[in-house]
Scaffold this motif. Sequence first.
Motif, PDB file in Angstrom:
ATOM      1  N   PRO A 162      59.167  44.613   3.533  1.00  0.00           N
ATOM      2  CA  PRO A 162      58.242  45.715   3.860  1.00  0.00           C
ATOM      3  C   PRO A 162      56.818  45.243   4.176  1.00  0.00           C
ATOM      4  CG  PRO A 162      58.912  45.742   1.519  1.00  0.00           C
ATOM      5  CD  PRO A 162      59.286  44.435   2.080  1.00  0.00           C
ATOM      6  N   SER A 163      56.565  43.954   4.097  1.00  0.00           N
ATOM      7  CA  SER A 163      55.193  43.446   4.272  1.00  0.00           C
ATOM      8  C   SER A 163      54.793  43.427   5.746  1.00  0.00           C
ATOM      9  CB  SER A 163      55.072  42.033   3.693  1.00  0.00           C
ATOM     10  OG  SER A 163      53.885  41.433   4.173  1.00  0.00           O
ATOM     11  N   HIS A 164      53.795  44.257   6.074  1.00  0.00           N
ATOM     12  CA  HIS A 164      53.318  44.289   7.460  1.00  0.00           C
ATOM     13  C   HIS A 164      52.737  42.948   7.854  1.00  0.00           C
ATOM     14  CE1 HIS A 164      53.098  48.426   5.892  1.00  0.00           C
ATOM     15  NE2 HIS A 164      53.809  48.612   6.976  1.00  0.00           N
ATOM     16  N   TYR A 165      52.122  42.305   6.881  1.00  0.00           N
ATOM     17  CA  TYR A 165      51.526  41.002   7.176  1.00  0.00           C
ATOM     18  C   TYR A 165      52.603  39.989   7.540  1.00  0.00           C
ATOM     19  CZ  TYR A 165      47.606  43.202   4.773  1.00  0.00           C
ATOM     20  OH  TYR A 165      46.623  44.062   4.395  1.00  0.00           O
ATOM     21  N   ALA A 166      53.707  40.022   6.789  1.00  0.00           N
ATOM     22  CA  ALA A 166      54.800  39.085   7.091  1.00  0.00           C
ATOM     23  C   ALA A 166      55.434  39.415   8.442  1.00  0.00           C
ATOM     24  CB  ALA A 166      55.837  39.115   5.973  1.00  0.00           C
ATOM     25  N   MET A 167      55.463  40.718   8.776  1.00  0.00           N
ATOM     26  CA  MET A 167      56.035  41.115  10.082  1.00  0.00           C
ATOM     27  C   MET A 167      55.262  40.448  11.216  1.00  0.00           C
ATOM     28  SD  MET A 167      56.679  45.194   9.567  1.00  0.00           S
ATOM     29  CE  MET A 167      57.050  45.741   7.913  1.00  0.00           C
ATOM     30  N   ARG A 168      53.945  40.350  11.058  1.00  0.00           N
ATOM     31  CA  ARG A 168      53.133  39.730  12.117  1.00  0.00           C
ATOM     32  C   ARG A 168      53.606  38.306  12.393  1.00  0.00           C
ATOM     33  NH1 ARG A 168      47.254  41.508   9.668  1.00  0.00           N
ATOM     34  NH2 ARG A 168      47.140  43.555  10.685  1.00  0.00           N
ATOM     35  N   ALA A 169      53.816  37.566  11.303  1.00  0.00           N
ATOM     36  CA  ALA A 169      54.236  36.168  11.455  1.00  0.00           C
ATOM     37  C   ALA A 169      55.622  36.101  12.086  1.00  0.00           C
ATOM     38  CB  ALA A 169      54.235  35.481  10.091  1.00  0.00           C
TER      39      ALA A 169
ATOM     40  N   ASP B 144      60.512  37.859  -3.984  1.00  0.00           N
ATOM     41  CA  ASP B 144      60.581  38.941  -4.966  1.00  0.00           C
ATOM     42  C   ASP B 144      59.245  38.936  -5.720  1.00  0.00           C
ATOM     43  OD1 ASP B 144      61.013  40.573  -7.120  1.00  0.00           O
ATOM     44  OD2 ASP B 144      62.669  39.412  -7.983  1.00  0.00           O
ATOM     45  N   PHE B 145      58.444  39.998  -5.495  1.00  0.00           N
ATOM     46  CA  PHE B 145      57.088  40.008  -6.078  1.00  0.00           C
ATOM     47  C   PHE B 145      57.100  40.081  -7.607  1.00  0.00           C
ATOM     48  CE2 PHE B 145      55.567  42.011  -1.876  1.00  0.00           C
ATOM     49  CZ  PHE B 145      55.349  40.757  -1.335  1.00  0.00           C
ATOM     50  N   MET B 146      58.217  40.560  -8.169  1.00  0.00           N
ATOM     51  CA  MET B 146      58.292  40.645  -9.633  1.00  0.00           C
ATOM     52  C   MET B 146      58.598  39.270 -10.244  1.00  0.00           C
ATOM     53  SD  MET B 146      57.636  43.723  -9.826  1.00  0.00           S
ATOM     54  CE  MET B 146      57.837  44.120 -11.556  1.00  0.00           C
ATOM     55  N   ASN B 147      59.032  38.379  -9.395  1.00  0.00           N
ATOM     56  CA  ASN B 147      59.420  37.055  -9.886  1.00  0.00           C
ATOM     57  C   ASN B 147      59.136  36.050  -8.766  1.00  0.00           C
ATOM     58  OD1 ASN B 147      60.615  35.009 -11.301  1.00  0.00           O
ATOM     59  ND2 ASN B 147      62.700  35.587 -10.705  1.00  0.00           N
ATOM     60  N   LYS B 148      57.842  35.748  -8.605  1.00  0.00           N
ATOM     61  CA  LYS B 148      57.434  34.947  -7.443  1.00  0.00           C
ATOM     62  C   LYS B 148      58.002  33.525  -7.520  1.00  0.00           C
ATOM     63  CE  LYS B 148      53.385  37.638  -6.331  1.00  0.00           C
ATOM     64  NZ  LYS B 148      51.937  37.775  -6.356  1.00  0.00           N
ATOM     65  N   SER B 149      58.398  33.018  -6.371  1.00  0.00           N
ATOM     66  CA  SER B 149      59.026  31.696  -6.345  1.00  0.00           C
ATOM     67  C   SER B 149      57.991  30.588  -6.561  1.00  0.00           C
ATOM     68  CB  SER B 149      59.739  31.484  -5.023  1.00  0.00           C
ATOM     69  OG  SER B 149      58.783  31.409  -3.981  1.00  0.00           O
TER      70      SER B 149
ATOM     71  N   CYS C 206      48.369  30.007   5.352  1.00  0.00           N
ATOM     72  CA  CYS C 206      48.345  31.327   4.717  1.00  0.00           C
ATOM     73  C   CYS C 206      47.484  32.282   5.540  1.00  0.00           C
ATOM     74  CB  CYS C 206      47.762  31.226   3.311  1.00  0.00           C
ATOM     75  SG  CYS C 206      48.618  30.032   2.291  1.00  0.00           S
ATOM     76  N   GLU C 207      47.644  33.570   5.276  1.00  0.00           N
ATOM     77  CA  GLU C 207      46.919  34.674   5.923  1.00  0.00           C
ATOM     78  C   GLU C 207      47.543  34.977   7.286  1.00  0.00           C
ATOM     79  OE1 GLU C 207      44.330  36.796   4.893  1.00  0.00           O
ATOM     80  OE2 GLU C 207      44.788  35.929   2.968  1.00  0.00           O
ATOM     81  N   SER C 208      48.027  36.217   7.403  1.00  0.00           N
ATOM     82  CA  SER C 208      48.845  36.573   8.565  1.00  0.00           C
ATOM     83  C   SER C 208      48.207  36.256   9.919  1.00  0.00           C
ATOM     84  CB  SER C 208      49.228  38.050   8.496  1.00  0.00           C
ATOM     85  OG  SER C 208      48.098  38.880   8.466  1.00  0.00           O
ATOM     86  N   MET C 209      46.942  36.649  10.128  1.00  0.00           N
ATOM     87  CA  MET C 209      46.382  36.453  11.465  1.00  0.00           C
ATOM     88  C   MET C 209      46.023  34.985  11.711  1.00  0.00           C
ATOM     89  SD  MET C 209      47.015  39.329  12.698  1.00  0.00           S
ATOM     90  CE  MET C 209      46.582  38.942  14.386  1.00  0.00           C
TER      91      MET C 209
ATOM     92  N   TYR D 208      45.858  33.001  -3.306  1.00  0.00           N
ATOM     93  CA  TYR D 208      46.168  34.433  -3.274  1.00  0.00           C
ATOM     94  C   TYR D 208      47.550  34.774  -3.827  1.00  0.00           C
ATOM     95  CZ  TYR D 208      42.052  35.199  -0.294  1.00  0.00           C
ATOM     96  OH  TYR D 208      40.784  35.287   0.202  1.00  0.00           O
ATOM     97  N   LYS D 209      48.483  33.788  -3.756  1.00  0.00           N
ATOM     98  CA  LYS D 209      49.868  34.009  -4.226  1.00  0.00           C
ATOM     99  C   LYS D 209      50.532  35.167  -3.477  1.00  0.00           C
ATOM    100  CE  LYS D 209      48.621  32.399  -8.883  1.00  0.00           C
ATOM    101  NZ  LYS D 209      47.191  32.187  -8.694  1.00  0.00           N
ATOM    102  N   LYS D 210      50.215  35.276  -2.186  1.00  0.00           N
ATOM    103  CA  LYS D 210      50.740  36.390  -1.386  1.00  0.00           C
ATOM    104  C   LYS D 210      51.514  35.880  -0.194  1.00  0.00           C
ATOM    105  CE  LYS D 210      47.360  39.811  -2.691  1.00  0.00           C
ATOM    106  NZ  LYS D 210      46.604  40.952  -2.318  1.00  0.00           N
ATOM    107  N   VAL D 211      52.374  36.780   0.344  1.00  0.00           N
ATOM    108  CA  VAL D 211      53.059  36.475   1.592  1.00  0.00           C
ATOM    109  C   VAL D 211      52.265  37.115   2.728  1.00  0.00           C
ATOM    110  CG1 VAL D 211      55.282  36.427   0.440  1.00  0.00           C
ATOM    111  CG2 VAL D 211      54.575  38.549   1.560  1.00  0.00           C
ATOM    112  N   PRO D 212      52.391  36.615   3.938  1.00  0.00           N
ATOM    113  CA  PRO D 212      53.269  35.536   4.354  1.00  0.00           C
ATOM    114  C   PRO D 212      52.649  34.151   4.160  1.00  0.00           C
ATOM    115  CG  PRO D 212      52.100  36.393   6.259  1.00  0.00           C
ATOM    116  CD  PRO D 212      51.657  37.210   5.085  1.00  0.00           C
ATOM    117  N   VAL D 213      53.550  33.174   4.030  1.00  0.00           N
ATOM    118  CA  VAL D 213      53.125  31.774   4.111  1.00  0.00           C
ATOM    119  C   VAL D 213      54.059  31.105   5.104  1.00  0.00           C
ATOM    120  CG1 VAL D 213      52.811  29.589   2.903  1.00  0.00           C
ATOM    121  CG2 VAL D 213      52.387  31.721   1.681  1.00  0.00           C
TER     122      VAL D 213
END
Length: 225
Positions: free
Chosen positions: A10-17, A34-39, A63-66, A49-54
């Motif tokens: 569902p991540s719009h940022y990941a969709m960009r990549a 899985d955000f509840m259990n990050k890899s 890191c960082e979609s754009m 940031y510990k966020k997707v996308p990478v």
Amino acid sequence: MAVKLIGAWPSHYAMRARMALNLKSVDYEYQEEDFMNKSELLLKSNPVYKKVPVLIHDDKSICESMIIVSYIDEVWTDGPSLLPSDPHERAVARFWAHYVDDKWLPALVEMAKAQTDEAKAEATEKVLEGLKHFEEAFEKCSKGKPFFNGENIGYLDVAIGCYMGAIKMLELMMGGFKLLNEDKTPLLAAWAERFCSSEAVKGVIPEAERLLELAKARSAPQPAH
Ligand code: GSH
């Protein structure tokens, strides 16, 4: 060249990549997070940031979609360019992409979360104001061609376009009210049709119903631990 993307459906940022990789026809491995259990891989690749996308390219993480979209454009130069070659046009594309995340996305989130009619109306106004800006920007950037980037989908197309699923979800939530209105923003409405049905995008943007289900589940009261 090993290419891996850490994302979440569902991540719009990941969709960009994902769209940018598709546009350049890059083969890549995809890891759903899985955000509840990050890899470990996510925590190690994006420790700040510990966020997707990478994007992980030959063991180096981006890191960082754009920033990822720009990186893909610079590395895979065989495919169509995602950013305009003219420095001013590039600056304009970056300006609007910044506006999307800085101003427009918060209005979309406000709209989805609004609890009162007044709050919803206020947020809807801000979303519509953004769409009006995009309509004008489209006219200037596309110069009569099908996409913001001209003949091909590019940087600003994916920056805005990744939210087309969210727009459809909000329209569903509002009982069919048209945010992307053919009368008020005709160029943008036609662009959205073209964008969503393009090969690089199809299958990346989830169905509005699936996004709505997730939004409802997230806003439902959580069981006590
Ligand atoms: N500015 C970042 C970008 O453009 O990539 C935002 C990335 C972002 O917020 N990712 C979300 C995330 O990983 C998913 S949409 N959230 C997990 C968390 O906050 O723990």
